[in-house]
Design a protein around this motif. Structure first.
Motif, PDB file in Angstrom:
ATOM      1  N   SER A 137       0.824  -1.208   0.000  1.00  0.00           N
ATOM      2  CA  SER A 137       0.000   0.000   0.000  1.00  0.00           C
ATOM      3  C   SER A 137       0.857   1.257   0.000  1.00  0.00           C
ATOM      4  N   ARG A 166      -0.729  -4.310   1.451  1.00  0.00           N
ATOM      5  CA  ARG A 166      -2.074  -3.856   1.104  1.00  0.00           C
ATOM      6  C   ARG A 166      -3.060  -4.903   1.650  1.00  0.00           C
ATOM      7  N   ASN A 200      -6.126  -5.670   5.035  1.00  0.00           N
ATOM      8  CA  ASN A 200      -6.972  -5.134   6.106  1.00  0.00           C
ATOM      9  C   ASN A 200      -7.094  -6.082   7.290  1.00  0.00           C
ATOM     10  N   THR A 201      -6.774  -7.339   7.104  1.00  0.00           N
ATOM     11  CA  THR A 201      -6.905  -8.326   8.179  1.00  0.00           C
ATOM     12  C   THR A 201      -5.575  -9.043   8.388  1.00  0.00           C
TER      13      THR A 201
END
Length: 662
Positions: A361, A496, A498-499
């Motif tokens: 990211s 990149r 989220n978990t």
């Protein structure tokens, strides 16, 4: 017949067996708890790397258990001496009545079997209960998922415990039988009339030896605590040997001075039962100088291992958050040929099957440089000693650093064209570099002379890790690096994702893509290694510390109870001349308290300087949260060592009140 006698003897001598039984139960339970760790972790969800480290921990504990078994075996044999001495008159009566030594030995064998079975049963039950609490500690240290955990009983740990203690009990039985075969009736009858010979030392010699020993200890304390930079392996070994010898000399001199110092204060000496109390203490210390020295050293090791182990574990967990601010760092090393500067990490990622923009990211690409003609010895100077002429100094351009600092969430650096800033967070190296900057803030590299913006190092780092290991990185103006050589081309960034599951998936792909031709560090890998290392240090420290505490407390307890047996007639004589029972109890409490306090006090003094050495040695791991670690260690000491003191006092009080055995 013999079995009934054995059962009756155990019931009748329950107070005499209290310390022995107490020690056996604790020893069995601790042995089971630590050997059951492997089974407990089998019911927890662990990362693959963490599970490998946990398997290493189980192997280390199994190896350490051999040493623990030897210590406990020697302790149980030592405890048998007390029980044998306590029953000399009983054995004399048996022999007077015509009982053979073989039958007396059989009585002891049966008693040992009964006590052994009882202690194994109680110890295993206690150990199984404590192991469930240990599971919570294991899960916390390894950050494991306990959702599938259930109440567990380790059959492997039970087998190991049974095998170990059965062997120990067999050795104790053989030892007791050998003592019985060598006993003579006249010796048993006269045993109560004999006491250990007390040698009174020359007070002048005692003072002289005490001063010399204290001076040598002071020198050793300074060497390991404040002159650490010049401490070699040879000097450390000399300090350890001198420390052990001087500890013995301190106790030897105290044994000759303790009573004389109290006698000099006549008001104190003749107040109440102080004369009797301090003569009893002096007698005990005189006859136990070597044992108290060994106990003191064991307590010293216990305090340092417990406090240092807890501190390192806390620091590793804390440093992981501060020293590893990104998910991944991968570096291309400049070996025999220069790194291709035209090939950035986006191109490298596509070649390796890891598209950077797809999986990262935010990221930063930067280079670390060095100058071929500038080594650490050029910066530190000749006063730093030998060995620094082979260590290169690392440089980074200020623009690269500021982009990296923004990614790390740190403050940027502003430099003039003739300035530099030195980043360093390894404490010992920071001290050496600060000394240099305080005297001379200039360096000349690549034909350019730069001056340090500050007269000290700035606490910081460039590459991620779990510890404070940055020994120095110079942040310099970009134009200074025109003639420098690239050492590493580095990519640092975040996934990149989220978990946690997504991070783990990308992490595996990154390791697979860059593992062969590049140097790669990921936050997950570093965390697993850090967690495992902290757990290993903590468990080994706990295991050794608790066993040494048990041994120390048991030896002191057995000596105190043995002295109480020998002093029964003294207490009875004091009763006959009108001494109140409360005064006798108070005197016994003071004797027991001082007897337990003396080796602990010297060990505590040793530990102050020992922890200073530990802090310097373990600086790479960090020693944050040291006060909390010392507090946790103090609680363990109070529970086990204090527990032995309380049980010893209660048993000794029961012995001196039991007039039926006079």
């Amino acid at each position: 017949m013999l079995f009934k006698i054995s059962c009756k003897n155990i019931r009748k001598s329950m107070r005499d067996y209290a310390i022995y039984f107490f020690t056996l139960v604790i020893g069995v339970s601790i042995f089971y708890v630590f050997n059951a760790i492997g089974t407990q972790m089998g019911f927890m969800k662990l990362a693959d790397d963490t599970r490998q480290i946990s398997e290493l921990l189980v192997t280390l504990i199994s190896m350490l258990s051999i040493f623990v078994a030897i210590v406990l075996g020697l302790l149980i044999v030592y405890a048998s001496r007390f029980l044998m001495k306590r029953r000399n008159h009983e054995f004399a009566i048996y022999m007077t009545l015509g009982m053979s030594k073989g039958r007396i030995s059989m009585i002891l064998v049966l008693e040992t079997m009964l006590i052994g079975i009882g202690s194994l049963a109680c110890g295993l039950l206690l150990g199984i209960g404590l192991s469930q609490l240990m599971s919570a500690l294991v899960a916390n240290l390894f950050e494991a998922d306990m959702t599938d955990y259930a109440f567990t009983v380790s059959s492997d740990a039970i087998v190991k415990t049974l095998l170990c203690f059965v062997i120990i009990y067999l050795v104790a039985m053989i030892f007791n039988s050998l003592i019985i075969t060598r006993m003579r009736l006249i010796q048993l009858i006269q045993s109560g009339q004999k006491s250990e010979r007390v040698h009174l030392h020359n007070p002048v010699l005692c003072v002289l030896i005490f001063v010399i020993a204290a001076a040598i200890l002071g020198r050793c304390y300074y060497q390991v605590g404040w002159d650490y930079a010049n401490l070699t392996t040879r000097k450390l070994l000399i300090c350890i040997i001198c420390g052990a010898i001087c500890t013995f000399l301190v106790f030897w001199s105290i044994s000759g001075l303790l009573l004389r110092l109290v006698m000099m204060r006549k008001k104190t000496y003749y107040r109440g039962l102080n004369a009797f109390t301090f003569r009893q203490i002096s007698s005990k210390v005189n006859t136990m100088v070597l044992s108290m020295s060994v106990i003191c050293l064991m307590l010293f090791i216990t305090i340092c291992t417990l406090a240092a182990g807890f501190s390192v574990r806390n620091s590793l967990n804390h440093d992981l958050k501060t020293q590893c601010p990104v998910d991944m760092e991968v570096a291309a090393v400049n070996g025999s040929k220069s790194v291709d500067l035209a090939k950035d990490w986006v191109m490298r990622g596509h070649e390796c099957g890891f598209p950077i923009d797809d999986y990262m990211s935010d990221y930063v690409q930067y280079c670390l440089y060095y100058f071929k003609d500038y080594k650490a010895s050029d910066f530190l100077g000749p006063e730093a000693g030998d060995g620094w002429d082979t260590m290169i100094e690392t440089f980074i351009g200020v623009s690269d650093y500021n982009r990296l600092a923004q990614l790390y969430g740190k403050d940027s650096i502003e430099l003039s064209a003739d300035e530099f800033v030195l980043l360093c967070d390894f404490k010992n190296m920071t001290d050496m570099r600060n000394d240099r900057l305080a005297n001379n803030r200039e360096i000349t590299v690549g034909g350019t002379t730069l001056k340090s913006k500050y007269d000290h190092c700035v606490d910081g780092f460039v590459q991620i890790s779990a510890q404070h290991i940055n020994m120095g990185v110079f942040v310099v103006p970009d134009e200074t690096l025109q003639n420098a050589t690239v050492n590493l081309m580095v990519l640092s960034g975040n996934y990149r994702a989220n978990t946690d599951a997504q991070k783990k998936s990308i992490d595996k792909k990154a390791l697979k893509a860059f593992n062969h031709d590049y140097l790669i560090n990921t936050k997950i890998d570093i965390a697993n290694a850090s967690i495992g290392l902290g757990a290993i240090i903590t468990f080994i420290g706990l295991y050794i510390g608790i066993v040494f505490l048990i041994a120390s407390g048991a030896i002191l307890a057995l000596k105190e109870l043995s002295e109480s047996v020998d002093s029964i007639h003294r207490y009875e004589m004091l009763r006959k001349i009108g001494v109140d029972e409360r005064d006798l109890t108070r005197s016994l409490f003071r004797q027991t308290g001082i007897f337990f306090l003396l080796p602990f006090a010297v060990a505590a003094i040793h530990s102050v300087f020992g922890m200073k050495f530990a802090v310097n040695t373990l600086e790479i791991f960090g020693t944050g949260g040291l006060p909390e670690s010392i507090a946790a260690s103090a609680m363990i000491l109070a529970l086990i060592y204090g527990g032995y003191f309380v049980v010893t006092y209660l048993c000794a009080k029961a012995i001196v009140r039991d007039n039926s055995r006079l």
